[in-house]
Write a protein that holds these residues in place. Structure first.
Motif, PDB file in Angstrom:
ATOM      1  N   SER A  28     -15.674 -53.863 -72.238  1.00 26.80           N
ATOM      2  CA  SER A  28     -15.311 -55.138 -71.621  1.00 26.80           C
ATOM      3  C   SER A  28     -14.284 -55.843 -72.498  1.00 26.80           C
ATOM      4  O   SER A  28     -14.296 -55.701 -73.724  1.00 26.80           O
ATOM      5  CB  SER A  28     -16.575 -56.004 -71.458  1.00 26.80           C
ATOM      6  OG  SER A  28     -16.302 -57.183 -70.741  1.00 26.80           O
ATOM      7  N   PRO A  41     -13.778 -59.444 -72.272  1.00 21.13           N
ATOM      8  CA  PRO A  41     -14.186 -60.633 -71.511  1.00 21.13           C
ATOM      9  C   PRO A  41     -13.401 -61.892 -71.837  1.00 21.13           C
ATOM     10  O   PRO A  41     -13.382 -62.817 -71.017  1.00 21.13           O
ATOM     11  CB  PRO A  41     -15.650 -60.801 -71.906  1.00 21.13           C
ATOM     12  CG  PRO A  41     -15.744 -60.211 -73.281  1.00 21.13           C
ATOM     13  CD  PRO A  41     -14.780 -59.065 -73.291  1.00 21.13           C
ATOM     14  N   GLU A  42     -12.772 -61.928 -73.003  1.00 25.23           N
ATOM     15  CA  GLU A  42     -12.002 -63.102 -73.417  1.00 25.23           C
ATOM     16  C   GLU A  42     -10.803 -62.606 -74.203  1.00 25.23           C
ATOM     17  O   GLU A  42     -10.859 -61.524 -74.795  1.00 25.23           O
ATOM     18  CB  GLU A  42     -12.844 -64.015 -74.333  1.00 25.23           C
ATOM     19  CG  GLU A  42     -14.059 -64.616 -73.654  1.00 25.23           C
ATOM     20  CD  GLU A  42     -14.907 -65.473 -74.600  1.00 25.23           C
ATOM     21  OE1 GLU A  42     -14.472 -65.720 -75.752  1.00 25.23           O
ATOM     22  OE2 GLU A  42     -15.998 -65.882 -74.180  1.00 25.23           O
ATOM     23  N   LEU A  85     -11.049 -60.549 -77.773  1.00 22.74           N
ATOM     24  CA  LEU A  85     -12.391 -59.967 -77.916  1.00 22.74           C
ATOM     25  C   LEU A  85     -12.512 -58.698 -77.083  1.00 22.74           C
ATOM     26  O   LEU A  85     -12.164 -58.682 -75.896  1.00 22.74           O
ATOM     27  CB  LEU A  85     -13.452 -60.982 -77.463  1.00 22.74           C
ATOM     28  CG  LEU A  85     -14.907 -60.498 -77.473  1.00 22.74           C
ATOM     29  CD1 LEU A  85     -15.377 -60.166 -78.884  1.00 22.74           C
ATOM     30  CD2 LEU A  85     -15.831 -61.548 -76.836  1.00 22.74           C
ATOM     31  N   ILE A 128     -15.554 -55.695 -76.346  1.00 22.36           N
ATOM     32  CA  ILE A 128     -16.933 -55.283 -76.588  1.00 22.36           C
ATOM     33  C   ILE A 128     -16.980 -53.766 -76.540  1.00 22.36           C
ATOM     34  O   ILE A 128     -16.523 -53.151 -75.562  1.00 22.36           O
ATOM     35  CB  ILE A 128     -17.890 -55.883 -75.538  1.00 22.36           C
ATOM     36  CG1 ILE A 128     -17.763 -57.416 -75.498  1.00 22.36           C
ATOM     37  CG2 ILE A 128     -19.325 -55.454 -75.808  1.00 22.36           C
ATOM     38  CD1 ILE A 128     -18.183 -58.131 -76.765  1.00 22.36           C
ATOM     39  N   GLN A 146     -21.939 -52.069 -68.716  1.00 18.70           N
ATOM     40  CA  GLN A 146     -20.851 -51.609 -67.879  1.00 18.70           C
ATOM     41  C   GLN A 146     -20.863 -50.081 -67.807  1.00 18.70           C
ATOM     42  O   GLN A 146     -20.960 -49.416 -68.838  1.00 18.70           O
ATOM     43  CB  GLN A 146     -19.506 -52.076 -68.453  1.00 18.70           C
ATOM     44  CG  GLN A 146     -19.129 -53.497 -68.133  1.00 18.70           C
ATOM     45  CD  GLN A 146     -20.140 -54.523 -68.618  1.00 18.70           C
ATOM     46  OE1 GLN A 146     -20.687 -54.417 -69.698  1.00 18.70           O
ATOM     47  NE2 GLN A 146     -20.386 -55.538 -67.811  1.00 18.70           N
ATOM     48  N   ASP A 160     -18.020 -56.085 -64.660  1.00 15.52           N
ATOM     49  CA  ASP A 160     -17.555 -57.432 -65.014  1.00 15.52           C
ATOM     50  C   ASP A 160     -16.041 -57.559 -65.034  1.00 15.52           C
ATOM     51  O   ASP A 160     -15.517 -58.576 -65.505  1.00 15.52           O
ATOM     52  CB  ASP A 160     -18.158 -57.899 -66.349  1.00 15.52           C
ATOM     53  CG  ASP A 160     -17.558 -57.198 -67.561  1.00 15.52           C
ATOM     54  OD1 ASP A 160     -16.860 -56.172 -67.384  1.00 15.52           O
ATOM     55  OD2 ASP A 160     -17.787 -57.669 -68.690  1.00 15.52           O
ATOM     56  N   SER A 161     -15.330 -56.527 -64.556  1.00 15.70           N
ATOM     57  CA  SER A 161     -13.859 -56.657 -64.548  1.00 15.70           C
ATOM     58  C   SER A 161     -13.249 -55.717 -63.530  1.00 15.70           C
ATOM     59  O   SER A 161     -13.832 -54.688 -63.174  1.00 15.70           O
ATOM     60  CB  SER A 161     -13.286 -56.353 -65.941  1.00 15.70           C
ATOM     61  OG  SER A 161     -13.348 -54.969 -66.220  1.00 15.70           O
ATOM     62  N   ARG A 176     -21.085 -62.160 -74.903  1.00 15.25           N
ATOM     63  CA  ARG A 176     -20.836 -60.724 -74.983  1.00 15.25           C
ATOM     64  C   ARG A 176     -20.053 -60.311 -73.735  1.00 15.25           C
ATOM     65  O   ARG A 176     -18.954 -60.787 -73.532  1.00 15.25           O
ATOM     66  CB  ARG A 176     -22.176 -60.009 -75.103  1.00 15.25           C
ATOM     67  CG  ARG A 176     -22.061 -58.587 -75.551  1.00 15.25           C
ATOM     68  CD  ARG A 176     -23.391 -58.052 -76.038  1.00 15.25           C
ATOM     69  NE  ARG A 176     -24.361 -57.920 -74.965  1.00 15.25           N
ATOM     70  CZ  ARG A 176     -25.658 -57.643 -75.149  1.00 15.25           C
ATOM     71  NH1 ARG A 176     -26.123 -57.486 -76.373  1.00 15.25           N
ATOM     72  NH2 ARG A 176     -26.476 -57.516 -74.142  1.00 15.25           N
ATOM     73  N   THR A 177     -20.613 -59.451 -72.913  1.00  5.97           N
ATOM     74  CA  THR A 177     -19.924 -59.030 -71.692  1.00  5.97           C
ATOM     75  C   THR A 177     -20.194 -60.036 -70.570  1.00  5.97           C
ATOM     76  O   THR A 177     -20.945 -60.987 -70.722  1.00  5.97           O
ATOM     77  CB  THR A 177     -20.426 -57.636 -71.278  1.00  5.97           C
ATOM     78  OG1 THR A 177     -21.857 -57.655 -71.293  1.00  5.97           O
ATOM     79  CG2 THR A 177     -19.957 -56.586 -72.260  1.00  5.97           C
ATOM     80  N   GLY A 178     -19.583 -59.782 -69.411  1.00  5.27           N
ATOM     81  CA  GLY A 178     -19.849 -60.633 -68.256  1.00  5.27           C
ATOM     82  C   GLY A 178     -18.690 -61.546 -67.909  1.00  5.27           C
ATOM     83  O   GLY A 178     -17.950 -61.994 -68.787  1.00  5.27           O
ATOM     84  N   ARG A 216     -16.596 -64.684 -67.174  1.00  4.22           N
ATOM     85  CA  ARG A 216     -16.699 -65.952 -67.879  1.00  4.22           C
ATOM     86  C   ARG A 216     -16.634 -67.177 -66.970  1.00  4.22           C
ATOM     87  O   ARG A 216     -16.953 -68.277 -67.401  1.00  4.22           O
ATOM     88  CB  ARG A 216     -15.589 -66.052 -68.932  1.00  4.22           C
ATOM     89  CG  ARG A 216     -15.754 -65.086 -70.095  1.00  4.22           C
ATOM     90  CD  ARG A 216     -17.049 -65.318 -70.837  1.00  4.22           C
ATOM     91  NE  ARG A 216     -17.018 -64.729 -72.170  1.00  4.22           N
ATOM     92  CZ  ARG A 216     -17.627 -63.598 -72.518  1.00  4.22           C
ATOM     93  NH1 ARG A 216     -18.329 -62.924 -71.625  1.00  4.22           N
ATOM     94  NH2 ARG A 216     -17.554 -63.145 -73.754  1.00  4.22           N
ATOM     95  N   HIS A 269     -13.538 -65.861 -61.452  1.00  2.00           N
ATOM     96  CA  HIS A 269     -13.403 -64.462 -61.844  1.00  2.00           C
ATOM     97  C   HIS A 269     -14.569 -63.643 -61.306  1.00  2.00           C
ATOM     98  O   HIS A 269     -14.390 -62.521 -60.812  1.00  2.00           O
ATOM     99  CB  HIS A 269     -13.307 -64.320 -63.368  1.00  2.00           C
ATOM    100  CG  HIS A 269     -13.096 -62.913 -63.825  1.00  2.00           C
ATOM    101  ND1 HIS A 269     -13.850 -62.324 -64.813  1.00  2.00           N
ATOM    102  CD2 HIS A 269     -12.241 -61.955 -63.394  1.00  2.00           C
ATOM    103  CE1 HIS A 269     -13.456 -61.066 -64.980  1.00  2.00           C
ATOM    104  NE2 HIS A 269     -12.480 -60.814 -64.140  1.00  2.00           N
TER     105      HIS A 269
END
Lengths: 435, 435
Positions: free
Chosen positions: A327, A329-330, A333, A335, B121, B148-149, B181-183, B185, B189
């Motif tokens: 991921s 995610p930002e 960053l 993961i 993921q 998540d993406s 962490r993941t996910g 935001r 999105h």
């Protein structure tokens, strides 16, 4: 030299972490013939890899280093607990293998190793009985353990007294450091224990041991002073024991040396006594080396060991853990699919070394120097990037990141199987651990 | 329910850490019949034990707790990675098992588990292909993973497009937290990803997932506010997805819940949607509980859950690591034969609970409250005693010390076999892990 046949016939399958998903179960010996390659995407993640060229280099480096100093090597087997690596270490000239406990001794003996130092106190009826059983079963087994107190010796004598010994158990007197771990804290106590061992009907005094590794600072001047003083205590105690005729002979072992200041030990420990002296280093981490703590400490070893060792390439990091970016995610960053179950985190967190995109890159590319694993959960790593750099923007979900580690011991114990790879990241074999 | 026959026929021997030294190799199924007892000195050290009465209690506690809330349980299998424990969890009513990656999914499927959530993921060609292979091979396998993406979804579509799918892959949309962490935001999105999944030809949207565990503080007011807000985000997103008809059905999964605040999740997460909603908790650590972090967090769970749960005995720590005192080198200090290879050290160091001298004590005695493991090396623990207390003076070389641990996950991954014991510390069986 070792009997690894049965080990190599053991079946591995994808239930073991790191084994390629969906691949058929195969014997360990068949792994190298599969043609699996990291860069072609044949492996699943996370996966722990041992770079064969670095292992070979490190075996040769340590063989030459110990040969240059006259010291023998009984590498600490607890680092890898991998008999296949033990076999390489012995083939490279190691005198024997060091272990941390009787389970590890049992693994060594099972595979045919016949010279073992247990750098720990022997105690426990079950443990003592097993040492006696192995010693009787294998008359060619030379096994030394540590003793640092009269109560410990009393436990050994009580259990050993229940057995018929064909030869005495062999103990190394452990010299300790105030505020440290195990070992006799002063000269008088050390001599008292040595005399008791020598007077024992079950146990003979075979030498003296200490461990300098826990008090090292990385500041060479302080480390030289500390290790020098500790070796002087060992020498003084050894001379006194020799003078009193406490050593059983026919030779006397003097042993010290972790992986951070073995050079100081090798220079300071050798001592002339009334019988041949075996100066034995016990470095374990040299074999894979690392990308953190031991990489830093090796600079001191090289600097202290003269121009020959400064110009020669030093030990090379052999151990890498690879994961995928799962991921982004930002900004800044990524993961990764690896965590505290997969890589050491006790001294430093994993060190990102290279990145690779399957199908695009030809070879892993070094990551920018600012990238850093900032935290790990059980199964995740938080890779912090330079938020405003182009290279960081490019790191995509699915990309591979190869990490060096700091302190190999606590990575090895997380893997039942590690893969050996050549410099093109083709898998050449699999190494099984016994934890 | 699960097929553990082949597992129970696996041979274990003293090369595996914790197995009694010198004992003959036996199948896992035969361990319970040996009559081994810790307090008679039949085991070797260090050894990891699971107290069966605590495991049984915890199974029942969690069954009752989830029943009281109406939530389902898919305990996180990464904690133990022990199919024998998975079987107990399913027998106690768990809906399925949660895993962290495809290797862990493979272990579950191998042993017959047919409902699995991967709280991570899915990505990687090899991983995606394996999920497809398992799904085709086992039409009764219900497997959900996180997305998540859009780049992740694109990787899945690219690989899945190479296969002929008989049914779509099932994805849970992951909601994340800023700085976490993941996910996803943010709401926009999240909806973008949900719409893309719903529009995918290979992947269907089966629900929404989040993980609240990393931001908990142990301060109930803050934790209630944080988890409540996160659950509100999940509900809002779920309502929007439902309104747009993005869920594939026939039911919708809403899942959250680690082991520290699952009560808040169970109260806040249930949501009425246009199809039946499965509210699924994923707590993993409840099964062994612990003597540190989760013991502290359970106080909050109980306090928040009303008088019934406050008067009822809470979860009980089932996991203990036992070691011997190998040296008493200084007043107030005992060195134990266990270390970073044997027990968790990532949240707290091991917690000394009881002491026992074989041949003298009848049953383990609680240690004085001041005793503390102050540090661990790879194979050693430093137990600090009350230097001036009589009880501390009495702790002798050879004595046993039983330690509780904090965070079971990072102890389980250090053992290939753990022993189950009854309350008299007689070994009743052995549990095999798959790391």
């Amino acid at each position: 030299m070792l009997n690894l046949d049965a080990l190599l016939r053991e079946i591995v399958d994808p239930r073991t972490k790191g084994f390629p998903l969906g691949a058929a179960p195969i014997p360990l010996s068949a792994v190298g013939a599969q043609g699996w390659n990291l860069l072609r995407g044949d492996l699943s993640f996370p996966v722990a890899l041992l770079r064969e060229s670095a292992l070979d280099h490190n075996h040769a480096w340590m063989r030459d280093f110990t040969a240059a100093t006259g010291a023998l090597l009984a590498p600490h087997g607890k680092t890898t607990m991998a008999p296949q690596i033990f076999a390489e270490q012995l083939a490279a000239g190691a005198w024997g293998i060091t272990v941390a406990n009787v389970q590890q001794l049992g693994v060594c003996v099972h595979f045919g190793i016949r010279r073992v130092i247990m750098a720990n106190q022997l105690l426990g009826d079950r443990e003592i009985a097993e040492v006696i059983r192995l010693s009787q079963l294998h008359p060619d087994l030379e096994f030394h353990f540590l003793v640092d107190s009269l109560p410990q010796l009393a436990l050994i004598e009580a259990e050993a007294g229940k057995h018929t010994l064909t030869r005495p158990l062999r103990a190394l007197l452990e010299i300790g450091v105030a505020g440290g771990r195990t070992g006799c804290r002063n000269y008088e106590h050390a001599l008292t224990v040595a005399r008791a061992v020598a007077a024992s009907t079950t146990t003979a005094l075979s030498g003296i041991e200490c461990y300098e590794g826990l008090q090292l600072t990385g500041d060479s001047e302080r480390d030289i002073a500390f290790v020098g003083a500790l070796m002087e205590t060992v020498r003084r105690t050894a001379l006194a024991c020799d003078h009193e005729g406490l050593f059983a002979g026919p030779s006397i072992i003097l042993s010290a040396g972790g992986s951070a200041a073995f050079d100081i030990v090798a220079r300071k420990l050798p001592t002339r006594l009334s019988m041949p002296v075996l100066t034995i280093l016990r470095s374990g981490c040299y074999v894979t080396h690392d990308s953190g703590f031991y990489a830093r400490m090796l600079e001191g070893v090289k600097a202290r060991s003269g121009m020959d060792w400064q110009v020669r390439p030093g030990l090379k990091p052999a151990l890498e853990v690879w994961a995928r970016v799962q991921s982004r995610p930002e900004p800044g960053l990524a993961i990764l699919t690896m965590g505290k179950r997969d890589a050491s985190f006790d001294i430093d967190l994993p060190i990102p070394l290279t990145r690779f995109r399957i199908g695009l890159d030809d070879y892993p590319r070094p990551v920018p120097p600012g990238w850093k694993v900032a935290a790990m959960n059980d199964q995740h790593a938080y890779l912090h990037l330079d938020a405003d750099a182009d290279a960081s923007e490019e790191l995509a979900v699915g990309d591979l990141v190869g990490c060096g580690i700091s302190h190999p011991c606590t990575t090895f114990d997380k893997w039942r199987v590690l893969f050996t790879v050549d410099d093109g990241y083709t898998v050449t074999g699999a190494v099984r651990t016994f934890f």
